[in-house]
Design a protein around this motif. Structure first.
Motif, mmCIF file in Angstrom:
data_model
loop_
_atom_site.group_PDB
_atom_site.id
_atom_site.type_symbol
_atom_site.label_atom_id
_atom_site.label_comp_id
_atom_site.label_asym_id
_atom_site.label_seq_id
_atom_site.Cartn_x
_atom_site.Cartn_y
_atom_site.Cartn_z
ATOM 1 N N ASN A 1 0.918 -1.446 0.249
ATOM 2 C CA ASN A 1 0.254 -0.261 -0.621
ATOM 3 C C ASN A 1 1.368 1.480 -0.056
ATOM 4 O O ASN A 1 0.460 2.223 -0.368
ATOM 5 C CB ASN A 1 -0.664 -0.122 0.997
ATOM 6 N N HIS B 1 -4.853 3.573 -5.216
ATOM 7 C CA HIS B 1 -5.930 3.370 -4.627
ATOM 8 C C HIS B 1 -7.232 4.149 -4.025
ATOM 9 O O HIS B 1 -8.245 3.705 -3.305
ATOM 10 C CB HIS B 1 -5.460 2.508 -3.270
ATOM 11 N N HIS C 1 -10.617 6.018 -0.212
ATOM 12 C CA HIS C 1 -10.354 7.048 0.797
ATOM 13 C C HIS C 1 -11.323 8.065 0.358
ATOM 14 O O HIS C 1 -11.040 9.249 0.406
ATOM 15 C CB HIS C 1 -9.275 7.863 0.936
ATOM 16 N N ASP D 1 -7.976 2.088 5.041
ATOM 17 C CA ASP D 1 -6.692 0.894 4.499
ATOM 18 C C ASP D 1 -6.449 -0.001 5.777
ATOM 19 O O ASP D 1 -6.508 -1.259 5.000
ATOM 20 C CB ASP D 1 -5.118 1.736 4.769
HETATM 21 FE FE FE2 Z 1 -4.556 4.612 1.944
#
Ligand code: FE2
Ligand code: FES
Length: 445
Positions: free
Chosen positions: A217, A223, A228, A378
């Motif tokens: 990540n 992502h 988010h 996350d």
């Molecule tokens: Fe993140």
């Protein structure tokens, strides 16, 4: 210290080199890398037992006899400062019957006294005294380094960051860090006094997922658009509502074009994400005070270069990630194949106004603490990944985006498009495989 590979050889189930190599293809890795406890044990032995691992920062032990305890893979260690001010990293393991001599996370003590039979160790790890010493050989036994807390095979410090390697051989820390040193410099140079400190406590969370999900990540920009969304959508209300700081420029669009910001990958698996421009740069009297202190030290030109916000997350493989702009450091501590402890340390910039450093801690509490708005997103995806990877329907995890190794040579590494997955490919195909087959990582960009 006994070579860890030797020490573990008797306990770790053997997985053949051919089997390890079959688990990693240039653009994908087998799900077993996230789910197989035997592979996890082997990673602790061969990745965490070989690479340079961030133990902590020397500001955590500011005075003689201060200490913190932690782990390098499965190895319990103590980082301490001795009477003369030198930093040591030693095994938290009594030489007599093997107890952890220190059970506290941090503190200050002239002696670590083992609770079992009273052997007492100095803050540099050497044995100071043992009851009934005469029966063990008297003074000679006390002076014998074999009866001390054993030092890690290698220890080195870069700009206050204390690294240790459990292997006596391998690249120097300088060679190992190579181009990612520019990211560490980018963080530390922001301090008007040229030094940082971990003094804002530590935020901690346990993720029910494999440690590599956090590292994957750290070099995954795209992502953010999806994971988010509640922060990055058109009005970004979740973040701004809670004083999380400037939000990322998205031109009112739900989807961000991450490509121009790029990702950069270096030998040994390190990398960083480029950073989109922020909508509102910091301003106000506290920020101006901070900038004037930098200017007083470095002049206008250099200050401008220092304050350039062109990096987001940086990752030092395998377990250290940080943000210069976000003023924090994360240490990833694998616990089990499906369990990872993450420690997040706010970073104080020495010489910056107190109020400036306090604001950074507040902002971090909103973004990366255990109950924050961003990190919790996350954690949810990491844990869902772990649950999804239990499925036997598909063996592969893809890192296929933007084939190749970046388009441009950049600061001693390669720079690729913002959504390129090539840094993860470097981590797996070149470094993970090298370590897991008994090598020392890949020095080649
Ligand atoms: Fe993140
Ligand atoms: Fe530590 Fe005996 S186990 S003194």
């Amino acid at each position: 210290m006994t070579d860890i590979r030797e020490a573990c050889a008797k306990t770790t189930p053997r997985i053949s080199e051919a089997e390890i190599r079959a688990l990693v293809r240039p653009d994908r890795i087998h799900r077993r890398l996230y789910t197989d406890p035997d592979l996890f044990d082997l990673e602790m032995e061969r990745v965490f037992g070989q690479a340079w691992i961030l133990v902590g920062h020397d500001s955590q032990v500011p005075k003689p006899h201060d200490f913190v305890t932690t782990r390098i893979g499965k190895e319990p260690v103590i980082m301490s400062r001795d009477a003369n001010g030198a930093v040591h990293v030693v095994a938290n393991r009594c030489a007599h019957r093997g107890l952890q001599v220190c059970a506290t996370e941090s503190g200050s003590t002239r002696h670590f006294k083992c609770p079992y039979h009273g052997w007492s160790y100095r803050s540099d790890g050497s044995l100071a005294s043992m009851p009934n010493a005469v029966s063990y050989g008297g003074r000679d036994a006390i002076a014998d380094p074999a009866n001390g807390l054993r030092p890690v095979a290698r220890m080195a410090i870069y700009r206050g960051f204390v690294f240790a390697s459990l292997s006596p051989t391998g690249p120097s820390l300088d060679e190992y860090l190579n181009g990612i040193k520019t990211s560490i410099d980018d963080l530390v140079d922001r301090a008007p006094d040229g030094e940082i400190a971990f003094v804002g406590g530590c935020s901690r969370y346990i993720v029910r997922a494999n440690w590599k999900t956090q590292i994957d990540n750290g070099v995954d920009l795209h992502h953010a658009t999806y994971t988010h969304v509640s922060t990055l959508d058109a009005d970004g209300r979740q973040f701004s509502r809670h004083g999380g700081g400037p939000r990322i420029l998205i031109d009112g669009k739900r989807s961000i074009d991450w490509e121009p910001f790029g990702v950069v990958g270096f030998p040994y698996g390190h990398g960083y994400q480029g950073r989109p421009p922020v909508e509102t740069l910091p301003s106000g009297p506290i920020y101006e005070d901070y900038v004037s202190r930098l200017v007083a030290k470095h002049g206008e030109e250099r200050t401008k270069a220092i304050l350039k916000y062109d990096r987001f997350n940086s990752v030092v493989y395998p377990s250290f990630t940080f943000q210069a702009f976000g003023q924090h450091v994360r240490i990833v501590r694998p616990t089990a194949v499906d369990k990872t402890e993450i420690r997040v340390y706010p970073v104080a910039l020495k010489g910056a106004p107190e109020a400036y450093n306090r604001a950074a801690i507040r902002s971090l509490a909103a973004t990366h603490s255990a109950a924050s708005m961003i990190q919790t997103d996350d954690i949810e995806v990491f844990e869902r990944a772990q649950r999804g990877l239990a499925s036997t329907s598909n063996d592969w995890v893809l890192f296929a985006g933007h084939p190749g190794k970046g388009e441009e040579w950049h600061e001693g590494g390669w720079r690729g498009s913002g959504t390129s997955e090539f840094v993860s490919r470097i981590q797996y195909a070149e470094n993970w495989v090298s370590y897991m087959c008994g090598g020392q990582g890949n020095a080649v960009a």
